[in-house]
Scaffold this active site. Structure first.
Site, PDB file in Angstrom:
ATOM      1  N   ARG A  75      72.121 -38.873  33.828  1.00 37.88           N
ATOM      2  CA  ARG A  75      70.822 -38.442  34.374  1.00 37.88           C
ATOM      3  C   ARG A  75      70.871 -38.205  35.874  1.00 37.88           C
ATOM      4  NH1 ARG A  75      65.943 -41.340  31.005  1.00 37.88           N
ATOM      5  NH2 ARG A  75      66.753 -40.858  28.927  1.00 37.88           N
ATOM      6  N   ASP A 124      51.187 -41.936  34.374  1.00 38.32           N
ATOM      7  CA  ASP A 124      52.623 -42.007  34.152  1.00 38.32           C
ATOM      8  C   ASP A 124      53.308 -42.110  35.507  1.00 38.32           C
ATOM      9  OD1 ASP A 124      54.479 -41.375  31.516  1.00 38.32           O
ATOM     10  OD2 ASP A 124      55.528 -40.974  33.393  1.00 38.32           O
TER      11      ASP A 124
END
Length: 283
Positions: free
Chosen positions: A50, A156
């Site tokens: 990632r 979020d």
């Protein structure tokens, strides 16, 4: 044995970017300080894949250089957090929660809040929007009409996925799992094959970026909280603090839904279980 081998074994020398054990330890510390996530050694592969994308994007040559950058650049620190955050979601995921809403929590709240005609819901990990929009569809399906003062807060940590959520536009494969009747009722097929969430659903939802471990701006109390798949990587102490704060933010006897691999056992006694990963505030 060099540092690269100590971090990844012999295959480390073949990788595009060098990530030493020291680099990984710094990533673990920064991730925990920023998000509460606890990254164990078996997450090294995930972390490498990632963050390598960010290193490539920033045109850097190693993880150590990238760590120097995020120490100086708040925007890249945000991208670092976004990269490590898992955003797996779908419409009506863990469907037993929505079945419980229709059968139990919404009838309960319709009766208890009938006088005020006020309802507050919080989706703590909104991701790309499927969860809060699914909740909003349930509210409309059950019969909470426009005479009710309804607000659904969707938060979020990842600012990028919130942009997708606000757009309310989804590919065909993202809606294929929905009940076709509900899909056609609450979404509209666009000419390019995408589906857009109808305004009657979208107007219920407000999207905001929020780190649940930092200060919360909310003042009022919530009747329903979806806190699903957030605490799976948190240690027990962090979970205790978070669920205690959530309880403080909930109305008496409010409903809490958590992720399928999560539990409140030995975490808090402020909730009572009402089925699989379904709880009600009691303290």
């Amino acid at each position: 044995m060099n540092q690269a081998v100590s971090a990844f074994g012999a295959e480390a020398n073949k990788r595009e970017f060098l990530m030493t054990q020291s680099d990984f330890n710094r990533i673990v510390r920064i991730a925990h300080e920023s998000t509460g996530i606890v990254l164990s050694d078996h997450k090294k592969e995930m972390v490498y894949s990632r963050l390598a994308r960010r290193i490539r994007r920033c045109q850097l040559g190693s993880f150590s250089q990238y760590l120097e950058l995020i120490g100086k650049d708040p925007e890249e620190t945000n991208e670092f957090v976004n990269a490590l955050t898992t955003n797996l979601t779908s419409f009506f995921r863990e469907n037993h929660h929505f079945e419980h809403m229709l059968a139990t929590s919404l009838p309960d709240l319709l009766k208890r809040n009938g006088g005020s005609r006020r309802l507050r819901v919080w989706s703590c990990a909104a991701s790309t929007g499927e969860e809060p929009y699914s909740i909003a569809m349930m509210l409309r399906e059950f019969g909470f009409d426009r005479s009710w003062d309804i607000k659904l807060l969707a938060t979020d940590l990842d600012s990028a996925v919130l942009n997708t959520a606000r757009a309310g536009l989804y590919n065909e494969d993202r809606v294929n799992g929905m009940n076709p009747e509900w899909r056609d009722k609450y979404l509209t097929r666009q000419g390019d094959g995408h589906w857009s969430v109808n305004d009657d659903v979208r107007r219920l939802v407000s999207f905001k970026r929020l780190n649940v471990l930092e200060k919360w701006p909310m003042k009022g109390q919530f009747d329903i909280v979806f806190c699903r798949n957030i605490v799976i990587y948190f240690d027990k102490d962090t979970q205790r603090v978070l669920f205690d704060r959530i309880a403080n933010q909930m109305a008496p006897e409010a409903w809490l839904y958590i992720g399928h691999s999560e539990t409140l056992h030995r975490v808090t006694e402020r909730y009572q279980g009402h089925g699989q990963t379904i709880y009600r505030k009691i303290k």
